[in-house]
Write a protein that holds these residues in place. Structure first.
Motif, PDB file in Angstrom:
ATOM      1  N   LYS A   1       0.532   4.336   0.081  1.00  0.00           N
ATOM      2  CA  LYS A   1       0.281   5.491   0.956  1.00  0.00           C
ATOM      3  C   LYS A   1       1.023   5.423   2.284  1.00  0.00           C
ATOM      4  O   LYS A   1       1.316   6.436   2.886  1.00  0.00           O
ATOM      5  CB  LYS A   1      -1.220   5.677   1.205  1.00  0.00           C
TER       6      LYS A   1
ATOM      7  N   GLU B   1      -2.679  -6.438   0.717  1.00  0.00           N
ATOM      8  CA  GLU B   1      -2.189  -5.064   0.554  1.00  0.00           C
ATOM      9  C   GLU B   1      -1.549  -4.530   1.835  1.00  0.00           C
ATOM     10  O   GLU B   1      -2.014  -3.538   2.405  1.00  0.00           O
ATOM     11  CB  GLU B   1      -3.347  -4.153   0.125  1.00  0.00           C
TER      12      GLU B   1
ATOM     13  N   GLY C   1       0.610  -2.404   4.248  1.00  0.00           N
ATOM     14  CA  GLY C   1       1.323  -1.132   4.215  1.00  0.00           C
ATOM     15  C   GLY C   1       2.182  -1.042   5.464  1.00  0.00           C
ATOM     16  O   GLY C   1       3.388  -1.249   5.457  1.00  0.00           O
ATOM     17  N   ARG C   2       1.521  -0.789   6.587  1.00  0.00           N
ATOM     18  CA  ARG C   2       2.201  -0.622   7.869  1.00  0.00           C
ATOM     19  C   ARG C   2       3.175  -1.763   8.178  1.00  0.00           C
ATOM     20  O   ARG C   2       4.308  -1.525   8.605  1.00  0.00           O
ATOM     21  CB  ARG C   2       1.150  -0.558   8.978  1.00  0.00           C
TER      22      ARG C   2
ATOM     23  N   TYR D   1       3.026   5.957   7.797  1.00  0.00           N
ATOM     24  CA  TYR D   1       2.078   7.030   8.119  1.00  0.00           C
ATOM     25  C   TYR D   1       2.705   8.111   9.002  1.00  0.00           C
ATOM     26  O   TYR D   1       2.042   8.685   9.862  1.00  0.00           O
ATOM     27  CB  TYR D   1       0.814   6.455   8.794  1.00  0.00           C
TER      28      TYR D   1
ATOM     29  N   ALA E   1       0.862  -1.183   0.000  1.00  0.00           N
ATOM     30  CA  ALA E   1       0.000   0.000   0.000  1.00  0.00           C
ATOM     31  C   ALA E   1       0.900   1.234   0.000  1.00  0.00           C
ATOM     32  O   ALA E   1       1.470   1.603   1.029  1.00  0.00           O
ATOM     33  CB  ALA E   1      -0.922  -0.003   1.222  1.00  0.00           C
TER      34      ALA E   1
ATOM     35  N   SER F   1      -6.805  -0.809   9.951  1.00  0.00           N
ATOM     36  CA  SER F   1      -5.354  -0.723  10.086  1.00  0.00           C
ATOM     37  C   SER F   1      -4.922  -1.087  11.505  1.00  0.00           C
ATOM     38  O   SER F   1      -5.666  -0.891  12.467  1.00  0.00           O
ATOM     39  CB  SER F   1      -4.863   0.680   9.736  1.00  0.00           C
TER      40      SER F   1
ATOM     41  N   GLY G   1      -5.275  -4.772   3.681  1.00  0.00           N
ATOM     42  CA  GLY G   1      -4.151  -4.517   4.589  1.00  0.00           C
ATOM     43  C   GLY G   1      -4.536  -4.768   6.029  1.00  0.00           C
ATOM     44  O   GLY G   1      -5.436  -5.557   6.304  1.00  0.00           O
ATOM     45  N   GLY G   2      -3.837  -4.083   6.952  1.00  0.00           N
ATOM     46  CA  GLY G   2      -4.191  -4.163   8.361  1.00  0.00           C
ATOM     47  C   GLY G   2      -3.223  -4.943   9.236  1.00  0.00           C
ATOM     48  O   GLY G   2      -3.382  -4.947  10.458  1.00  0.00           O
TER      49      GLY G   2
ATOM     50  N   HIS H   1     -11.161  -5.025   3.994  1.00  0.00           N
ATOM     51  CA  HIS H   1     -10.073  -4.466   4.790  1.00  0.00           C
ATOM     52  C   HIS H   1     -10.456  -4.584   6.248  1.00  0.00           C
ATOM     53  O   HIS H   1     -11.498  -4.068   6.658  1.00  0.00           O
ATOM     54  CB  HIS H   1      -9.812  -3.006   4.396  1.00  0.00           C
TER      55      HIS H   1
HETATM   56  C1  LIG Z   1      -4.423   1.953   3.688  1.00  0.00           C
HETATM   57  C2  LIG Z   1      -4.807   0.766   2.883  1.00  0.00           C
HETATM   58  C3  LIG Z   1      -4.046  -0.404   2.963  1.00  0.00           C
HETATM   59  C4  LIG Z   1      -2.907  -0.579   3.913  1.00  0.00           C
HETATM   60  O1  LIG Z   1      -3.323  -0.674   5.224  1.00  0.00           O
HETATM   61  P1  LIG Z   1      -2.261  -1.030   6.387  1.00  0.00           P
HETATM   62  O2  LIG Z   1      -3.072  -0.972   7.604  1.00  0.00           O
HETATM   63  O3  LIG Z   1      -1.181  -0.031   6.338  1.00  0.00           O
HETATM   64  O4  LIG Z   1      -1.753  -2.408   6.082  1.00  0.00           O
HETATM   65  C5  LIG Z   1      -4.389  -1.440   2.128  1.00  0.00           C
HETATM   66  N1  LIG Z   1      -5.435  -1.353   1.269  1.00  0.00           N
HETATM   67  C6  LIG Z   1      -6.192  -0.241   1.173  1.00  0.00           C
HETATM   68  C7  LIG Z   1      -7.299  -0.197   0.192  1.00  0.00           C
HETATM   69  C8  LIG Z   1      -5.906   0.848   1.984  1.00  0.00           C
HETATM   70  O5  LIG Z   1      -6.668   1.947   1.910  1.00  0.00           O
END
Ligand SMILES: *Cc1c(COP(=O)(O)O)cnc(C)c1O
Length: 376
Positions: free
Chosen positions: A57, A260, A262-263, A357, A55, A188, A224-225, A185
């Protein structure tokens, strides 16, 4: 690919060495790419069937993206700028997932012109918009799932509920759209393994609804999450993987499974470094003012996730209010943070697991700079 089995640990000496060599001007994030690469490989080992799509962002720095690409990770984007950054790195557009449930028509047109094939939708209106621009788009439906026990619930903003799912599937038939998969999702920083179990089981039911309507869903996107240790103990990626792997048995081998994260990929690879610019006592309680805050990369500190802060002092720990440098009253990072009582002007604060983040969310409000990113 890394062959090391031992988890690399962030070494605070890296920060001391950097400051000794370069001096200190402004707050920065120090990122250890060895940890980044390790996280990518650990994720893939924990869930062999799941292709991670980072992810963007969570930390869009080009050096982070390059590490991910080199380790075989793919990408998920929400905007034109995120997409363009990847295209500039020669990431194939067909492998990039456009996972923002509500997109501007201009951005969809741009993505379609660049060759992006996969687009998320979670409403009939968005489905119409995407297929008007790109009739052969591969659509994946974002469904609502529980976000119980997550640091940030995302399910209040996005995700189709059961009755809406029925409407969307009917609408997709009418539009002759290619409803090719689904996603959810769990929220997070999700500390509740059961959310993945519930999400995947619900996904299986919606897959069956799609099949009954004549579609051939080929994609399951787990979103994600995946959490990192902040204030409290969280399930390891291997524990989450065990649940995910088991639940995925309900899906035939030819269903493509992605996630997905991210963190999880980037948070524990980074320490955020800030400096004390002022100290006082207000209503009998110690206050520290530092040179970064709510606007300058530390927006998540406000949310009570329990970010840990290290220092070079060893005085008795006292509950301290840590505030940012701007003149806005919202710019108070955290209250009652246990910090050494002898911390003083010019001392440093090292905020642990802050690779995600943090500077990604920073602005130059009130004239304070966006923190730099130093990569080792
Ligand atoms: C923000 C986001 C992620 C990543 O989430 P994390 O908690 O950082 O793993 C994945 N998919 C979508 C669609 C998001 O908006």
């Amino acid at each position: 690919m890394l062959t090391k089995t031992r988890s690399p640990q962030f070494d605070i000496e890296n920060i001391h060495n950097h400051i000794a060599k370069e001096g200190y001007q402004d707050p920065f994030l120090l990122l250890d790419t060895e940890i980044l690469r390790h996280n990518a490989n650990r994720f893939m080992a924990a869930m062999p069937r799941v292709q991670p799509h980072y992810a963007v962002k969570s930390n869009p720095d080009q050096r982070v993206l390059s590490c991910m690409k080199e380790e075989g990770v793919r990408f998920e984007v929400a905007s034109k700028a995120e997409l363009d950054a990847l295209l500039a790195m020669q990431v194939p557009a067909a492998e990039i997932f456009y996972s923002n449930p509500v997109k501007s028509r201009r951005y969809i047109e741009h993505a379609a012109s660049k060759g992006v094939e996969w687009y998320v939708i979670d409403s009939p209106e968005e489905l119409t918009k995407v297929v008007e621009v790109k009739p052969d788009a591969k659509l994946y439906l974002r469904i609502y799932t529980t976000n119980e026990g997550s640091g940030y619930a995302l399910s209040s903003k996005f995700g189709a509920h059961p009755e809406e799912i029925v409407t969307i599937i009917e609408h997709a038939k009418k539009c002759n759209a290619n409803l090719a998969g689904l996603t959810f999702h769990v929220g997070s920083q999700c500390a509740n393994v059961n959310n993945w179990r519930v999400g995947i089981r619900t996904a299986r039911e919606v897959f069956d609804q799609m099949i009954a309507a004549g579609f051939k869903p080929e994609l399951l996107n787990l979103g994600g999450g995946y959490p990192v240790e902040l204030g409290s103990v969280v399930p390891s990626i291997e524990e989450i993987g065990a649940v995910v792997n088991k639940e995925l048995e309900a899906f035939p081998e030819d269903v493509r499974v992605i996630a997905e994260p991210g963190r999880f990929m980037v948070a524990d690879a980074g320490y955020f470094v800030a400096q004390v610019v002022g100290k006082t006592t207000r209503c009998g309680k110690p206050w520290l003012y530092i040179d970064a805050g709510f606007y300058g990369g530390l927006i998540e500190l406000k949310d009570g996730l329990g970010y840990q802060m290290l220092t070079d002092k060893s005085g008795e720990l006292v509950g301290t209010t840590v505030a940012g440098p701007t003149c806005d009253s919202i710019d108070v990072c955290v209250e009652n943070q246990p910090l050494p009582s002898d911390l003083a002007e010019n001392d440093f604060l090292y905020i642990k697991n802050a690779g995600a983040y943090s500077n990604a969310c920073a602005s130059e409000f009130n004239g304070f700079p966006i923190p730099g990113l130093v990569v080792i």
